[in-house]
Design an enzyme around this catalytic site. Structure first.
Site, PDB file in Angstrom:
ATOM      1  N   GLU A 170      -8.382 -12.172  -4.313  1.00 27.40           N
ATOM      2  CA  GLU A 170      -7.500 -12.171  -2.595  1.00 27.40           C
ATOM      3  C   GLU A 170      -8.846 -12.860  -1.669  1.00 27.40           C
ATOM      4  OE1 GLU A 170      -7.512  -7.942  -1.632  1.00 27.40           O
ATOM      5  OE2 GLU A 170      -6.069  -7.403  -3.121  1.00 27.40           O
ATOM      6  N   ASP A 198       0.711  -1.150   0.403  1.00 31.90           N
ATOM      7  CA  ASP A 198      -0.205  -0.296  -0.337  1.00 31.90           C
ATOM      8  C   ASP A 198       1.071   1.334  -0.233  1.00 31.90           C
ATOM      9  OD1 ASP A 198      -3.200  -0.883   0.499  1.00 31.90           O
ATOM     10  OD2 ASP A 198      -2.033  -1.864   1.816  1.00 31.90           O
ATOM     11  N   LEU A 249     -10.203 -12.299   4.782  1.00 29.72           N
ATOM     12  CA  LEU A 249      -9.766 -12.783   6.353  1.00 29.72           C
ATOM     13  C   LEU A 249      -8.875 -13.186   6.168  1.00 29.72           C
ATOM     14  CD1 LEU A 249     -13.772 -13.527   7.866  1.00 29.72           C
ATOM     15  CD2 LEU A 249     -11.458 -10.846   7.494  1.00 29.72           C
ATOM     16  N   GLU A 274     -11.305  -0.049  -2.394  1.00 26.18           N
ATOM     17  CA  GLU A 274     -12.117  -0.701  -3.117  1.00 26.18           C
ATOM     18  C   GLU A 274     -12.815   0.368  -3.971  1.00 26.18           C
ATOM     19  OE1 GLU A 274     -12.582  -4.520  -0.886  1.00 26.18           O
ATOM     20  OE2 GLU A 274     -13.500  -3.025   0.129  1.00 26.18           O
ATOM     21  N   THR A 302     -12.369  -9.802  -4.464  1.00 25.83           N
ATOM     22  CA  THR A 302     -11.660 -10.455  -2.550  1.00 25.83           C
ATOM     23  C   THR A 302     -13.018 -11.832  -2.581  1.00 25.83           C
ATOM     24  OG1 THR A 302     -13.865  -8.946  -1.625  1.00 25.83           O
ATOM     25  CG2 THR A 302     -11.323  -8.760  -1.886  1.00 25.83           C
ATOM     26  N   ASP A 342      -7.863  -3.724   9.785  1.00 25.15           N
ATOM     27  CA  ASP A 342      -6.676  -2.494   9.514  1.00 25.15           C
ATOM     28  C   ASP A 342      -6.378  -2.724  11.367  1.00 25.15           C
ATOM     29  OD1 ASP A 342      -8.097  -1.820   7.001  1.00 25.15           O
ATOM     30  OD2 ASP A 342      -9.007  -0.300   8.044  1.00 25.15           O
TER      31      ASP A 342
END
Length: 590
Positions: free
Chosen positions: A492, A162, A495, A294, A454, A210
């Protein structure tokens, strides 16, 4: 980002690992020997075994205008001798591929979305969110070095990083500080890892997973304080600072620049600063377009307990810029009375569809003429936002040798209802009667971009049955939409999962065996990004399973190698590299 941890049950490369370390850091002897031990099997070595495959008090607003007449019709090297002999026998039946033939079968989604024959799915690993510190240095540098070394030795293709807008351009407009990122990218290059760089124009903090807080740039927050309508707003006046409202995309609200200009300038500065790494080390640019990076509205914010899984969320169209656009759209449709507000009977963040008038299955406003008008406008605003940023990104990175990708959320709860309320509030106009993912895929196809999705690891039966969650069905729908639009699909996990059951689900989903009519027999995901690098990944059992998973992904859906052989190879590899992996786990824990 698909949820909720409480509801989740639960290569091996053969490439010489670079022996380069930062000053004062030396690899353990076991680590240095890992590459020598972990060699690729003989070409085409296969066995004849087929893979089995919070809400504030409700105001009393007017109900959604509708009537019966307004209803819409819309509807290992240490193999047992018998296994080794068997595999060697099969090896004599299949001639080794030449280097040219191997190159011909390599993965390649080139600019413009052209597809070449590929085999297997490369695995990337997400780096920690705080890989770069507020002081513009690499966080836990020793741990990062050891971890990257371990990932490369296991056959991982690369890493995802990121690149936070809130760190790089934190203090002043146009004042970019790439400290930390330059060092981290060079570290990846040294270890021979490719990089997916995420242009993260959103706030870190407040969403699932996060682990730190990185707000938007200080000067952006100052502008939001002056003009709160720059932030997304719900019908109760709650502002959301995760991402600048797309309603002001073309308005110079950020110290003389529009938000899209700010994003473009940031990407251009990134390109110019790291042009020597583009196409070689940096192979993909994922362009953030909303909360959690997203392409969606912040309709289900977890911060401060506003939303909890599996609530339906809430529409985010009440800042003055969004309302101005809604008014114009209503007037153009000849229905000016529809332009003053969004649906006022759509419930609260934590309601379920049948708790509301708008989302209920029988006679719900979502299926009325008004509902069709509003949902079309709301979703089109999101698509237009994506078009603007993608147009800029593809122009900036033209001829740079990188792929452009966009991340789409896996909103799988209440998927089994007619209205698909959580998807609608997020901006995906997907209902029992309408495919909301095909327009997104077509938009990405126009720009030659990758559709990154995801919740690939989830199974329907693992989710709360009363919430009609269906992640597998959702993934299938997305796979079919991307096949129809001829756009590459990447995945992806939503979790952290370290169990073989989740790994097997990812393997099956990445094969894209969904529909013969869409050419799925020739398709696989173009990449998979594993969430995420942390101490748990390097725990012995997790690491062993992960190593085998990476190898299986690289084998591809048409491989016939014995999984028992892969597991044995992984077991031996983990044993030999134990000191290196322990070093990574310990270092990451501090």
């Amino acid at each position: 980002m698909a949820l909720n941890l409480a509801h989740q049950i639960g290569t091996l490369a053969g490439t010489q690992i670079p022996n380069e370390f930062t000053t004062g850091e030396q690899p353990s002897s076991a680590a240095a020997n890992a590459a020598a031990v972990w060699k690729a099997p003989a070409a085409n070595l296969r066995c004849n075994t087929t893979q089995e495959n919070v809400s504030p008090p409700m105001l009393t607003p007017p109900l959604t205008p509708r009537s019966a007449a307004s209803r819409s019709p819309l509807m290992s090297p240490m193999l047992r001798p018998d296994l080794s002999a068997a595999c060697q026998a099969f090896a004599t039946l299949a001639p080794a591929e030449t280097a040219e033939e191997e190159a011909d079968t390599a993965v390649a989604w080139k600019e413009g979305g052209r597809k070449e024959v590929k085999r297997g799915v490369p695995v990337y690993v997400m780096m920690p969110l705080d890989s770069v510190t507020n002081g513009h240095t690499v966080n836990r540098k020793k741990a990062m070095n050891a971890s990257l070394h371990a990932l490369k030795s296991a056959g991982v293709e690369g890493i995802m990083i990121d690149v936070w807008w809130g760190l790089v351009e934190r203090e002043a407009p146009g004042a970019y500080n790439w400290g930390g990122y330059a060092e981290l990218l060079e570290m990846a290059k040294k270890h021979g890892l490719k990089v997916q760089a995420v242009m993260s124009f959103h706030q870190c903090g407040g969403n699932v997973g996060d682990s730190c807080t990185i707000p938007l740039p200080n000067w952006v927050l100052e502008e939001i304080d002056k003009n709160p309508d720059i932030a997304y707003t719900d019908q109760w006046g709650r502002r959301n600072n995760e991402y600048v409202s797309l309603g002001c995309d073309t308005v110079p609200v950020l110290k003389g620049r529009t938000p899209v200009q700010c994003y473009s300038d940031f990407m251009r500065a990134f390109r110019d600063n790291f042009k020597h790494l583009l196409g070689d080390t940096i192979v993909e640019i994922q362009v953030g377009m909303g909360p959690a990076g997203e392409l969606r509205y912040p309709s289900y914010p977890e911060k401060d307990g506003v939303w909890k899984f599996p609530g339906i969320g809430a529409f985010q169209c009440y800042d003055k810029y969004m309302l101005s656009s809604l008014k114009a759209a209503a007037e153009a449709a000849g229905k000016p009375e529809w332009g003053s507000t969004g649906p006022t009977d759509a419930g609260h963040y934590n309601n379920w569809p049948e708790d509301t008038t708008f989302f209920k299955k029988e006679g719900g406003g979502w299926d009325s003429l008004y509902g069709v008008f509003f949902l079309t406008w709301y979703s089109q605003m999101l698509l237009d936002h994506g078009e603007r940023i993608l147009s800029s990104a593809t122009s900036i990175f033209e001829n740079a040798g990188v792929k452009i990708s966009v991340k789409i959320a896996g909103i799988h709860w209440h998927y089994g209802t007619r209205s698909h309320a959580p998807e609608l509030t997020a901006g995906y106009y997907n209902t029992r009667f309408r495919d909301g993912y095909l327009p997104i895929a077509q938009m990405l196809a126009r720009h030659g971009a990758v559709f990154n999705f995801t919740c690939i690891e989830m199974r329907d039966h693992e989710q709360p049955q009363d919430a009609l969650c269906a992640p597998e069905k959702l993934v299938r729908q997305v796979a079919m939409a991307t096949g129809a639009a001829q756009v590459p699909l990447a995945g992806e996990n939503a979790l952290p999962r370290y169990d073989e059951y989740a790994h097997e689900q990812i393997l099956q989903a990445s094969a894209l065996n969904v529909d013969d009519s869409s050419g799925s027999e020739d398709r696989e995901m173009c990449a998979f990004t594993y969430l995420r690098m942390n101490p748990s990944l390097f725990q012995p059992d997790n690491w062993r399973r992960f190593v085998a998973f990476v190898k299986k992904m690289k084998e591809g859906k048409d491989a016939y190698r014995c999984w028992e052989q892969v597991e044995r190879e992984a077991e031996h590899f983990v044993h030999v590299t134990q000191p290196m992996v322990q070093e990574a786990a310990v270092a990451l824990s501090h």
